[in-house]
Design a protein around this motif. Sequence first.
Motif, mmCIF file in Angstrom:
data_model
loop_
_atom_site.group_PDB
_atom_site.id
_atom_site.type_symbol
_atom_site.label_atom_id
_atom_site.label_comp_id
_atom_site.label_asym_id
_atom_site.label_seq_id
_atom_site.Cartn_x
_atom_site.Cartn_y
_atom_site.Cartn_z
ATOM 1 N N ALA A 149 0.905 -1.107 0.039
ATOM 2 C CA ALA A 149 0.026 0.147 0.002
ATOM 3 C C ALA A 149 0.586 1.267 -0.080
ATOM 4 O O ALA A 149 0.870 2.234 -0.634
ATOM 5 C CB ALA A 149 -0.673 -0.020 1.287
ATOM 6 N N THR A 150 1.940 1.266 0.754
ATOM 7 C CA THR A 150 2.609 2.157 0.780
ATOM 8 C C THR A 150 3.496 2.736 -0.476
ATOM 9 O O THR A 150 3.580 3.698 -0.829
ATOM 10 C CB THR A 150 3.940 2.010 1.870
ATOM 11 N N ALA A 156 1.670 7.098 -6.748
ATOM 12 C CA ALA A 156 0.599 7.951 -7.135
ATOM 13 C C ALA A 156 1.028 9.512 -6.778
ATOM 14 O O ALA A 156 0.839 10.477 -7.527
ATOM 15 C CB ALA A 156 -0.788 7.897 -6.034
ATOM 16 N N LEU A 157 1.734 9.553 -5.597
ATOM 17 C CA LEU A 157 2.300 11.017 -5.421
ATOM 18 C C LEU A 157 3.433 11.519 -6.139
ATOM 19 O O LEU A 157 3.251 12.741 -6.572
ATOM 20 C CB LEU A 157 2.789 10.937 -3.660
ATOM 21 N N ALA A 159 3.362 10.754 -9.360
ATOM 22 C CA ALA A 159 2.659 11.092 -10.540
ATOM 23 C C ALA A 159 2.235 12.434 -10.402
ATOM 24 O O ALA A 159 2.229 13.285 -11.525
ATOM 25 C CB ALA A 159 1.691 10.156 -10.838
ATOM 26 N N LYS A 160 2.147 13.152 -9.241
ATOM 27 C CA LYS A 160 1.547 14.305 -9.197
ATOM 28 C C LYS A 160 2.457 15.510 -8.828
ATOM 29 O O LYS A 160 2.386 16.445 -8.618
ATOM 30 C CB LYS A 160 0.330 14.422 -7.743
ATOM 31 N N GLY A 161 3.688 14.734 -8.865
ATOM 32 C CA GLY A 161 4.615 15.650 -8.340
ATOM 33 C C GLY A 161 4.959 16.098 -6.787
ATOM 34 O O GLY A 161 5.801 17.011 -6.726
ATOM 35 N N VAL A 162 4.395 15.254 -6.093
ATOM 36 C CA VAL A 162 4.470 15.444 -4.624
ATOM 37 C C VAL A 162 5.542 14.944 -3.931
ATOM 38 O O VAL A 162 6.205 15.416 -3.269
ATOM 39 C CB VAL A 162 3.250 15.451 -3.920
ATOM 40 N N ALA A 163 5.792 13.373 -4.529
ATOM 41 C CA ALA A 163 6.881 12.584 -3.717
ATOM 42 C C ALA A 163 8.044 12.603 -4.650
ATOM 43 O O ALA A 163 7.883 13.205 -5.908
ATOM 44 C CB ALA A 163 6.182 11.289 -3.612
ATOM 45 N N SER A 164 9.086 12.331 -3.947
ATOM 46 C CA SER A 164 10.575 12.340 -4.581
ATOM 47 C C SER A 164 10.755 10.986 -5.089
ATOM 48 O O SER A 164 9.998 9.779 -4.884
ATOM 49 C CB SER A 164 11.433 12.758 -3.803
ATOM 50 N N GLU A 165 11.679 10.903 -5.883
ATOM 51 C CA GLU A 165 12.156 9.524 -6.401
ATOM 52 C C GLU A 165 12.620 8.764 -5.429
ATOM 53 O O GLU A 165 12.594 7.417 -5.227
ATOM 54 C CB GLU A 165 13.269 9.809 -7.555
ATOM 55 N N ALA A 166 13.333 9.396 -4.491
ATOM 56 C CA ALA A 166 13.889 8.550 -3.299
ATOM 57 C C ALA A 166 12.827 8.148 -2.547
ATOM 58 O O ALA A 166 13.106 6.608 -2.052
ATOM 59 C CB ALA A 166 14.739 9.510 -2.487
ATOM 60 N N GLY A 167 11.872 8.580 -2.163
ATOM 61 C CA GLY A 167 10.864 7.984 -1.289
ATOM 62 C C GLY A 167 10.226 6.950 -2.135
ATOM 63 O O GLY A 167 9.876 5.911 -1.350
#
Length: 400
Positions: A149-150, A156-157, A159-167
């Motif tokens: 789930a994480t 999804a985040l 794709a929205k530009g909210v999360a980073s590649e490292a996360g």
Amino acid sequence: MNVQPGLDQFLSLEAPLPRPRRRRGLRLAALAAAVLAIGFVGVRYFYPHAVEGEVLRPGMLDVELQGPGTLSALTEASVGSRIQARIEELAVDRNDVVAKGETLARLAFDDLSGEFDAAEASAHAAERTVSVAQAERDRAVATLEKARATHERQVALLAKGVASEAGLEDALATRRQAEADLARAGRAVEQAEAERDAATARIAVARAQLDDSVLRAPISGVVVSRTHHVGEVLTPGSEVLHLVDPASLVLTARLDESVISAVLPGQAARVTFTRAEDPISGHVLRLRREVDEETREFEIDITLDTLPANWALGQRAMARIMIERRGPVLTVPTSFLVWCDGRPGVWVATRARARWREVTLGEAGAKRVEIRRGLDAGQKILKPGDLYPFMRVRLAGPAT
């Protein structure tokens, strides 16, 4: 001077006087011998001798086959040990009647109880290990679901530009670690279950050995033999007792292959055991479909209506099977037959004289045999004994 010659002449004339006495003795001896000879001939050929016999008349003949046999059983069992152990108790002995499932003997197996307890302990421990492994697998499943789930949320985040590649990479690594933990937990469950199954199998083996230490009757019957005693050590496969079902006893008789077509199941039979007073009735149960290559004999099984008072497996007997009832035919007792140069014959009384008559034999029964040629109805037949040709005879009565 002339006296001496006269005396010599007198003596020479008197010497032959005893000869007439010897002639008279010889004549008396010859007369006595003649009288004896006449008496012998008279007794031998003119004096009538009483002889047992019968008047030949047609009658019915039960044609029978005869063959030796031994007593055997269709249902028998050997009771032995499957393990190496010492006999601790024997509950039965020879001639005892037992029921199916009845305890016959107990074996002392000192290590059996410890092995059974150890197997049970191992099974309990393996069951607990399975429970722990299943709990670890359930935890791994839950961790994997959370990691999945994480990871999906990080995708999804991103794709929205909210999360980073490292996360995203950290979430993917966590998910893969959870999947590996779940696979490891699954293998641990499988190993724990295998150990549990092995422990269960060891319990089954120990229980089987425990059951093998108690010998029970596989059939109902009579104990006919016992080969070991209390205290003896048995090896696997050793026979202790032999059981036989008396209801399955049969006489296995042997007959020549030339008569196999005349024997049928259901035919009446009579069995005479050694030293038995009266024959036992029965019937043919079955024919065995094999001929001995050396003796050219085949075997039949005969069921008995009753058993002798004392019987034993392998006991010898003589079987007679009635295959046909013929008649009326001329028959003579088999004891009346006299063989001469390989030819059968019967003594007959003709004009009060004994004569041997050659005959042609037919079918044979238990005590009588058919005469096909050589005799006629109404003739007097004689029981053999001290008979000789032209002996004067008179029929004394039926032979016994």
